[in-house]
Structures are given as structure tokens and as C-alpha cells.
Design a protein around this motif. Structure first.
Motif, PDB file in Angstrom:
ATOM      1  N   UNK A   1       0.817  -1.221   0.000  1.00  0.00           N
ATOM      2  CA  UNK A   1       0.000   0.000   0.000  1.00  0.00           C
ATOM      3  C   UNK A   1       0.845   1.262   0.000  1.00  0.00           C
ATOM      4  N   UNK A   2       1.946   1.256   0.753  1.00  0.00           N
ATOM      5  CA  UNK A   2       2.751   2.474   0.867  1.00  0.00           C
ATOM      6  C   UNK A   2       4.056   2.419   0.085  1.00  0.00           C
ATOM      7  N   UNK A   3       4.506   1.233  -0.269  1.00  0.00           N
ATOM      8  CA  UNK A   3       5.743   1.065  -1.032  1.00  0.00           C
ATOM      9  C   UNK A   3       6.902   1.801  -0.353  1.00  0.00           C
ATOM     10  N   UNK A   4       7.487   2.765  -1.053  1.00  0.00           N
ATOM     11  CA  UNK A   4       8.652   3.481  -0.500  1.00  0.00           C
ATOM     12  C   UNK A   4       8.269   4.639   0.404  1.00  0.00           C
ATOM     13  N   UNK A   5       6.986   4.958   0.504  1.00  0.00           N
ATOM     14  CA  UNK A   5       6.533   6.074   1.343  1.00  0.00           C
ATOM     15  C   UNK A   5       5.983   5.551   2.669  1.00  0.00           C
ATOM     16  N   UNK A   6       6.742   4.714   3.305  1.00  0.00           N
ATOM     17  CA  UNK A   6       6.308   4.063   4.534  1.00  0.00           C
ATOM     18  C   UNK A   6       5.997   5.097   5.621  1.00  0.00           C
ATOM     19  N   UNK A   7       4.813   4.971   6.250  1.00  0.00           N
ATOM     20  CA  UNK A   7       4.455   5.947   7.289  1.00  0.00           C
ATOM     21  C   UNK A   7       5.297   5.746   8.552  1.00  0.00           C
ATOM     22  N   UNK A   8       5.415   6.809   9.345  1.00  0.00           N
ATOM     23  CA  UNK A   8       6.223   6.720  10.567  1.00  0.00           C
ATOM     24  C   UNK A   8       5.530   5.886  11.644  1.00  0.00           C
ATOM     25  N   UNK A   9       4.213   5.900  11.653  1.00  0.00           N
ATOM     26  CA  UNK A   9       3.455   5.074  12.610  1.00  0.00           C
ATOM     27  C   UNK A   9       2.825   3.913  11.837  1.00  0.00           C
ATOM     28  N   UNK A  10       3.627   2.870  11.658  1.00  0.00           N
ATOM     29  CA  UNK A  10       3.254   1.789  10.757  1.00  0.00           C
ATOM     30  C   UNK A  10       1.903   1.165  11.074  1.00  0.00           C
ATOM     31  N   UNK A  11       1.793   0.611  12.264  1.00  0.00           N
ATOM     32  CA  UNK A  11       0.594  -0.157  12.610  1.00  0.00           C
ATOM     33  C   UNK A  11      -0.654   0.720  12.658  1.00  0.00           C
ATOM     34  N   UNK A  12      -0.493   1.935  13.131  1.00  0.00           N
ATOM     35  CA  UNK A  12      -1.640   2.829  13.181  1.00  0.00           C
ATOM     36  C   UNK A  12      -2.133   3.145  11.773  1.00  0.00           C
ATOM     37  N   UNK A  13      -1.216   3.386  10.842  1.00  0.00           N
ATOM     38  CA  UNK A  13      -1.594   3.693   9.469  1.00  0.00           C
ATOM     39  C   UNK A  13      -2.345   2.526   8.834  1.00  0.00           C
ATOM     40  N   UNK A  14      -1.864   1.305   9.085  1.00  0.00           N
ATOM     41  CA  UNK A  14      -2.547   0.125   8.541  1.00  0.00           C
ATOM     42  C   UNK A  14      -3.928  -0.014   9.171  1.00  0.00           C
ATOM     43  N   UNK A  15      -4.011   0.189  10.483  1.00  0.00           N
ATOM     44  CA  UNK A  15      -5.295   0.063  11.179  1.00  0.00           C
ATOM     45  C   UNK A  15      -6.308   1.070  10.643  1.00  0.00           C
ATOM     46  N   UNK A  16      -5.859   2.287  10.350  1.00  0.00           N
ATOM     47  CA  UNK A  16      -6.759   3.308   9.805  1.00  0.00           C
ATOM     48  C   UNK A  16      -7.240   2.907   8.417  1.00  0.00           C
TER      49      UNK A  16
END
Length: 270
Positions: A61-76
Motif C-alpha cells: 500500500x505504501x511502497x517506499x513512502x512508509x508511514x512513521x506510525x506503521x501499525x496505526x496507518x494500517x489500522x486506519x
């Protein structure tokens, strides 16, 4: 966007722009908005019924633009997709220790329906029932609304699935034409086959079908001319001659072989 929880799982479409529908109510189509939600839905449909880990979702989903809050971003993203699916109770998008699973019934995904119909159509054709084969294959091809995953990110998982689905569609078209040739629709098929050979001038199976359709339409000279056109294109682009089956068909047309008028197209096709 909030939805009432439907009585049955949503219908999901990937054979074109991503689509979610609910069969229980009018105006049932729901927009799959947001690139992250579309990418998540695309990734989960590409491995329907299998768990996808948080780490894998981040890559898809994010490829090279990985969010800083990984699990929270996936949960959202999961929460937003559940809203699109009308899934307040976590019935269709499951949370498992190994990750997230899209658990709609397989036949609620258009690609799975298309795969089943193609299998049934090819089986009917092999069993000598071109009428039933044509019906199954026509229904399979009607599942396509455009290019698979037309508005989703082309991640590795999705790209592999696109390749599979494009191959499936090509098989369905070829088999449906064989069925329609066996049903005697050769004159109606000439225009479609000319378009197909123009779009892909080195694809031998459609040239073979075009030659057969022309010959069965009483257009022997045009069938022979089609062979020469293909032969020249193959020589110019690949430095090769047409395959053995095309060469054999060419000779049979030269000899005005009457057997070609009644022989099953699958016996002639590669």
C-alpha cells in the motif's frame, strides 16, 4: 461514508475500476475512494482468503513512502476499507494473528466468477457442446468492465494478478470464437477477427481463426491472403515462418479441403 450492514457479503469488482456493490438495496454501488483504501482492497483481492501481514500491507500500500506510525496507518486503512465494505462487525475483513483476510465468498469477486465460467466453457467445448460453451464464455467475458485493477497501484502482487487475468481473458476470447465457429457463426466473426489481428498482428491463433472463418464464408482467396499477410509480418518482425498448424491450414485451404467446413475449430486451432 457509513453503510447499513448488508444481509450478505458485498460484491467486489476488480475487472475494471475497483467496485463494491450491495445486492440488497438500490443504488448499491459504493465508491472506493482514497488511494490507500483502493490499494489495500486490490492487494487483499489479489490473494483472496489468505492472510496478509501488516508488513506486507505496508509494502503493497505504501511502497517506499512508509508511514512513521506503521501499525496505526494500517489500522486506519483497514477501518476505512471496512466502512466501504459495510463491515462494522469485521465479518468480511477479518483480523487474524497472521494479518488481515478478505473473507467474502469467492463467487462475490468478479474475477473468481470469470475464472469459473471460463473453466466451464472450455470443458463444454471439449465435451463437444459449443452452444453451452459459447454461453459460459460470453458470460465470463461480460465480467470485464475494463482493464483489471484500472485505478489501483501496480504493486508486485497486483501486477502478477493482472498478468494472470489478461491471460484468462485471452483464453476466453479464443475459446468463445472457436465455439461460435462450431456454431456456424463464421460470417459474423470475420469483422471481430480482423480487429483482433489488427490489434495484435503477430498472434497466430486469431489469424488461424480468421482464415477458417473466411474459408467457411466462401472467401477462399481472402483466407489465403490473410496467411500471406501474417507470413510477411512474422518474417519482418521475428524472422520466422507461421507455425505448423497455420501452414497445414494454409495447404488445406489451397486444396479447398471440404473437411474444414465441418471439422471442429478446436481440432484446427493451436
Amino acid at each position: 461514508m457509513k453503510h447499513e450492514n448488508p444481509q450478505s457479503p458485498p460484491q467486489v469488482g476488480i475487472l475494471g475500476p475497483l467496485e463494491v456493490r450491495f445486492t440488497e438495496r438500490s443504488g448499491s454501488e459504493v465508491s472506493v475512494s482514497g488511494i490507500r483504501v483502493r490499494s489495500l482492497l486490490a492487494a487483499l483481492t489479489a490473494q483472496l482468503g489468505e492472510a496478509m501481514s501488516t508488513e506486507r500491507i505496508l509494502k503493497e500500500v505504501w511502497a517506499d513512502n512508509r508511514p512513521t506510525t506503521d501499525r496505526k496507518a494500517v489500522a486506519v486503512a483497514v477501518l476505512r476499507l471496512r466502512r466501504v465494505l459495510g463491515d462494522r462487525e469485521g465479518q468480511w475483513l477479518l483480523t487474524r494473528p497472521s494479518g488481515y483476510v478478505l473473507a467474502i465468498p469467492p463467487d462475490h469477486l468478479d474475477a473468481v466468477r470469470a475464472e469459473r465460467l471460463v473453466r466451464e466453457g472450455k470443458a463444454a467445448l471439449a465435451a463437444g457442446d459449443p452452444g453451452m460453451a459459447s454461453q459460459f464464455l460470453t458470460r465470463a467475458l461480460a465480467e470485464w468492465r475494463g482493464d483489471p485493477y484500472a485505478d489501483a497501484n501496480a504493486t508486485s502482487t497486483v501486477v502478477q494478478r493482472i498478468i494472470e487475468l489478461e491471460g484468462l481473458k485471452a483464453e476466453a476470447v479464443q475459446a468463445r470464437i472457436d465455439a461460435d465457429l462450431d456454431l456456424g457463426h463464421h460470417q459474423e466473426l470475420v469483422g471481430e477477427l480482423r480487429s483482433l489481428t489488427a490489434a495484435n498482428p503477430l498472434h497466430e491463433p486469431h489469424w488461424l481463426q480468421l482464415m477458417l472463418a473466411l474459408y467457411r464464408s466462401g472467401r477462399q482467396a481472402e483466407a489465403l491472403a490473410a496467411y500471406m499477410t501474417l507470413r510477411q509480418a512474422l518474417a519482418d518482425n521475428l524472422g520466422v515462418d507461421p507455425g505448423q498448424q497455420l501452414q497445414e491450414l494454409h495447404l488445406r485451404i489451397l486444396r479447398a479441403d471440404a473437411g474444414l467446413l465441418t471439422e471442429s475449430a478446436t481440432a484446427v486451432s493451436p
